[in-house]
Design an enzyme around this catalytic site. Structure first.
Site, mmCIF file in Angstrom:
data_model
loop_
_atom_site.group_PDB
_atom_site.id
_atom_site.type_symbol
_atom_site.label_atom_id
_atom_site.label_comp_id
_atom_site.label_asym_id
_atom_site.label_seq_id
_atom_site.Cartn_x
_atom_site.Cartn_y
_atom_site.Cartn_z
ATOM 1 N N ASP A 84 -6.752 4.413 -4.496
ATOM 2 C CA ASP A 84 -7.411 4.244 -3.192
ATOM 3 C C ASP A 84 -8.076 5.589 -2.884
ATOM 4 O O ASP A 84 -8.390 6.348 -3.813
ATOM 5 C CB ASP A 84 -6.383 3.816 -2.134
ATOM 6 N N LYS A 124 0.854 -1.192 0.000
ATOM 7 C CA LYS A 124 0.000 0.000 0.000
ATOM 8 C C LYS A 124 0.882 1.232 0.000
ATOM 9 O O LYS A 124 1.998 1.200 0.529
ATOM 10 C CB LYS A 124 -0.899 0.013 1.244
HETATM 11 P P1 NAD Z 1 -13.010 7.865 -2.533
HETATM 12 O O1 NAD Z 1 -11.980 8.873 -2.290
HETATM 13 O O2 NAD Z 1 -13.518 7.710 -3.915
HETATM 14 O O3 NAD Z 1 -14.277 8.096 -1.587
HETATM 15 C C1 NAD Z 1 -14.195 8.281 -0.207
HETATM 16 C C2 NAD Z 1 -15.545 8.805 0.255
HETATM 17 O O4 NAD Z 1 -15.572 8.844 1.664
HETATM 18 C C3 NAD Z 1 -15.833 10.240 -0.230
HETATM 19 O O5 NAD Z 1 -17.198 10.337 -0.609
HETATM 20 C C4 NAD Z 1 -15.592 11.079 1.025
HETATM 21 O O6 NAD Z 1 -16.374 12.258 1.032
HETATM 22 C C5 NAD Z 1 -16.057 10.107 2.084
HETATM 23 N N1 NAD Z 1 -15.509 10.403 3.389
HETATM 24 C C6 NAD Z 1 -14.263 10.813 3.738
HETATM 25 N N2 NAD Z 1 -14.182 11.007 5.057
HETATM 26 C C7 NAD Z 1 -15.404 10.699 5.561
HETATM 27 C C8 NAD Z 1 -15.960 10.693 6.866
HETATM 28 N N3 NAD Z 1 -15.229 11.042 7.922
HETATM 29 N N4 NAD Z 1 -17.250 10.304 7.001
HETATM 30 C C9 NAD Z 1 -17.985 9.944 5.926
HETATM 31 N N5 NAD Z 1 -17.514 9.935 4.687
HETATM 32 C C10 NAD Z 1 -16.245 10.308 4.515
HETATM 33 O O7 NAD Z 1 -12.391 6.500 -1.986
HETATM 34 P P2 NAD Z 1 -12.776 5.017 -2.380
HETATM 35 O O8 NAD Z 1 -11.808 4.543 -3.397
HETATM 36 O O9 NAD Z 1 -14.239 4.927 -2.652
HETATM 37 O O10 NAD Z 1 -12.406 4.260 -1.023
HETATM 38 C C11 NAD Z 1 -13.284 4.237 0.099
HETATM 39 C C12 NAD Z 1 -12.919 3.058 0.985
HETATM 40 O O11 NAD Z 1 -13.024 1.856 0.229
HETATM 41 C C13 NAD Z 1 -11.479 3.076 1.519
HETATM 42 O O12 NAD Z 1 -11.450 2.462 2.780
HETATM 43 C C14 NAD Z 1 -10.741 2.225 0.528
HETATM 44 O O13 NAD Z 1 -9.549 1.706 1.055
HETATM 45 C C15 NAD Z 1 -11.794 1.167 0.273
HETATM 46 N N6 NAD Z 1 -11.607 0.437 -0.976
HETATM 47 C C16 NAD Z 1 -11.701 1.064 -2.173
HETATM 48 C C17 NAD Z 1 -11.515 0.318 -3.326
HETATM 49 C C18 NAD Z 1 -11.649 0.941 -4.678
HETATM 50 O O14 NAD Z 1 -11.582 0.198 -5.674
HETATM 51 N N7 NAD Z 1 -11.871 2.226 -4.805
HETATM 52 C C19 NAD Z 1 -11.219 -1.045 -3.253
HETATM 53 C C20 NAD Z 1 -11.156 -1.653 -2.010
HETATM 54 C C21 NAD Z 1 -11.348 -0.903 -0.878
#
Ligand code: NAD
Length: 412
Positions: free
Chosen positions: A143, A103
Site C-alpha cells: 500500500d 489492512k
Molecule cells: P505510493 O506510496 O506509491 O504513492 C503515493 C503518492 O501520493 C506519492 O506520489 C506521494 O508523493 C503522494 N502523496 C502523498 N501525500 C500526498 C498529498 N498530501 N498530496 C498529494 N500527493 C501526496 O502509494 P500507492 O500504492 O500508489 O497508493 C496510493 C493510493 O492508492 C492509496 O490510497 C492506496 O490505498 C490506494 N491504492 C493503491 C493500490 C496499489 O496497488 N498500489 C491499490 C488500491 C488502492
C-alpha cells in the site's frame, strides 16, 4: 466527518437504508473481527533502538481469507487502518473475488530509514503478526510507501518462520520472488477498464479532449496516468506530496516520472507551471483522479470541484459530506471499492498462481482482469439505476448483500 472509519460506517448505513437490507448480522459486518497491535523494535544504523507502532486489522473473512495491504506512513493510525480494512471487505465482494478484508499499518516515515533498517522493520513486523497471517488466513500486499522489495522480505521472513517456502503468504512481490506479471500496473489498469466501460455505457457529458488531472503520482497514480495517456486521454496535471504541475496542452507522464526521479519531487520540475494539490483538485477537467490519500475532497472544497467524473484510485478520498454535495452537482464519483479494485484482483491472481504453481502471461492476466472489472462496472451501473442512487451506494448495496449472504451461511 474526517474520521475515515466513521465514513466507512456511514457508507454502509446509507446503502442498507436505500436497499432496505435487513439482517441480524449487519452489526457483525460493520466492525473488525480482530485487531493486532504490535510494537516493533529495530536496531538502527547508529546502534540505537527505535520502537515502531504497527497494527494488522482483520475486518471480515466470511467470503475468504482476509486480504489487504500494509501502509508504512508517519501519519497512519488505527482508525485509518480500520477503515481501509473495512473497505477491503466490500471491495473484494464488489468484484466477486474470494477474499475478505484486512489492512496493516506501521507508523513510520520509510524515507528516513536505510534499506537495512527498513528490512529489519519489515521482518520484525512479520515476526509479531505471524500467528494471524498465512495463505489461507490473511494475505497482505503493498500500500502507500510499501514496495515489492518489502513484500519479498515479508515472504522470506514468513517462509523462514514456518520453515516452508510460502510465496502465497503475501502479494505484490517482485517477479523473481513469486510475483505476477501485471501486478505493478494492475490498479491503474483496473481503473482504466472501469472508466472506459462506464464512458461506453453511461455516455456522460465529457469533452472530446477527455482531460485528466491526477493527484498523487506514486505507484497507482503514475500507472493510471501513463495508461490513460496511451489510450488517448489528455493528462493536464499531476502532483505528488511536494506539489504539482499543470500544462493546458497536456503532458507526457513518463517524462514527468523521469524528472521526478531525477529531481526528487514534482515541485522541482522547472519547465512547467506549478500548482498546489488543492488547486489541482479544483481544475476544470473531465476526469479528476485522486490517487494519494483519504479525505482530500471534503465539504470544504466539494462545491468548487469542476470535474465531471471523479475516479477514486486512492482509498477514501471523498468524504460522505462531499459525496452529497457532488451528487447534487451531478458529478459522477466512481467509488474506490470499484475504481481501484484492479490491484486486489491481480493480487488474487498472484495468490492463485503461487498456490497452483503456475505462471500466467501478461495477456492472460490482462484479459482475466478486464472480464472482472467490466462485469463489476456493469453490475454496479445497473444497481444504481435500479435503486436510483450513486455508484458508491450501488456498489455497497451489491457488496453488503454478498458479505451478508456468506456471513449468514457460515452461521447457519
Ligand atoms: P505510493 O506510496 O506509491 O504513492 C503515493 C503518492 O501520493 C506519492 O506520489 C506521494 O508523493 C503522494 N502523496 C502523498 N501525500 C500526498 C498529498 N498530501 N498530496 C498529494 N500527493 C501526496 O502509494 P500507492 O500504492 O500508489 O497508493 C496510493 C493510493 O492508492 C492509496 O490510497 C492506496 O490505498 C490506494 N491504492 C493503491 C493500490 C496499489 O496497488 N498500489 C491499490 C488500491 C488502492
Amino acid at each position: 466527518m474526517d474520521n475515515p472509519f466513521d465514513s466507512a460506517q456511514t457508507q454502509i448505513d446509507q446503502a442498507v437504508k436505500i436497499a432496505g437490507i435487513k439482517s441480524k448480522f449487519l452489526d457483525v459486518i460493520k466492525q473488525p473481527q480482530r485487531i493486532v497491535d504490535v510494537k516493533v523494535p529495530v536496531v538502527m544504523a547508529d546502534g540505537k533502538l527505535r520502537i515502531f507502532h504497527g497494527y494488522r486489522v482483520q475486518h471480515n473473512n466470511a467470503r475468504g481469507p482476509y486480504k489487504g495491504g500494509i501502509r508504512f506512513h508517519p501519519q497512519t493510525n488505527m482508525d485509518e487502518v480500520k477503515a481501509l480494512a473495512t473497505w477491503m471487505t466490500f471491495k473484494c465482494a464488489t468484484v466477486g473475488i474470494p477474499f475478505g478484508g484486512g489492512k496493516g499499518g506501521v507508523e513510520v516515515n520509510p524515507k528516513e530509514l536505510s534499506p537495512k533498517e527498513l528490512e529489519r522493520l519489515t521482518r520484525g513486523y512479520v515476526q509479531l503478526i505471524v500467528d494471524v497471517i498465512g495463505p489461507q488466513k490473511d494475505v497482505p500486499a503493498p500500500d502507500v510507501y510499501t514496495t515489492p522489495q518489502i513484500m519479498a522480505w515479508f515472504a522470506d521472513e514468513y517462509s523462514k518462520i514456518v520453515k516452508k517456502k510460502t510465496p502465497a503468504c503475501v502479494t505484490g512481490k517482485p517477479l523473481n520472488a513469486g510475483g505476477s506479471l501485471g501486478r505493478d500496473t494492475a490498479t491503474g489498469r483496473g481503473g482504466q477498464f472501469v472508466l472506459e466501460k462506464l464512458l461506453k455505457i453511461s455516455d456522460p457529458n465529457i469533452s472530446d479532449e477527455k482531460t485528466v488531472a491526477v493527484q498523487g503520482f506514486g505507484n497507482a497514480g503514475e500507472n493510471i496516468a501513463e495508461l490513460l495517456f496511451d489510450a488517448g486521454f489528455k493528462i493536464v496535471a499531476v502532483s505528488d506530496s511536494t506539489g504539482g504541475v499543470f500544462v493546458t496542452a497536456g503532458l507526457d507522464p513518463r517524462n514527468i516520472a523521469k524528472l521526478k526521479k531525477k529531481l526528487g519531487g514534482i515541485k522541482s520540475i522547472g519547465e512547467h507551471k506549478k500548482i498546489s494539490n488543492d488547486q489541482l483538485l479544483k481544475l476544470d477537467v473531465d476526469i479528476l483522479i485522486p490517487a494519494a490519500l483519504e479525505n482530500v475532497i471534503t465539504d470544504a472544497n466539494a462545491s468548487e470541484i469542476k470535474a465531471k467524473i471523479i475516479l477514486e484510485i486512492a482509498n477514501g478520498p471523498v468524504t460522505p459530506e462531499a459525496d452529497k454535495i457532488l451528487s447534487g452537482k451531478k458529478v459522477v464519483v466512481v467509488p474506490d471499492i470499484l475504481a481501484n479494485a484492479g490491484g486486489v484482483t491481480v493480487s488474487y491472481f498472484e495468490w492463485l498462481q503461487n498456490i497452483l504453481e503456475q505462471k500466467w502471461t501478461a495477456m492472460e492476466v490482462d484479459s482475466k482482469l478486464k472480464k472482472i472489472m467490466d462485469k463489476a462496472t456493469r453490475d454496479i451501473y445497473q444497481e444504481s439505476k435500479l435503486y436510483k442512487c450513486t455508484l458508491r451506494q450501488a456498489a455497497y448495496i451489491l457488496a453488503i448483500k454478498r458479505v451478508l449472504k456468506a456471513e449468514e451461511k457460515r452461521n447457519k
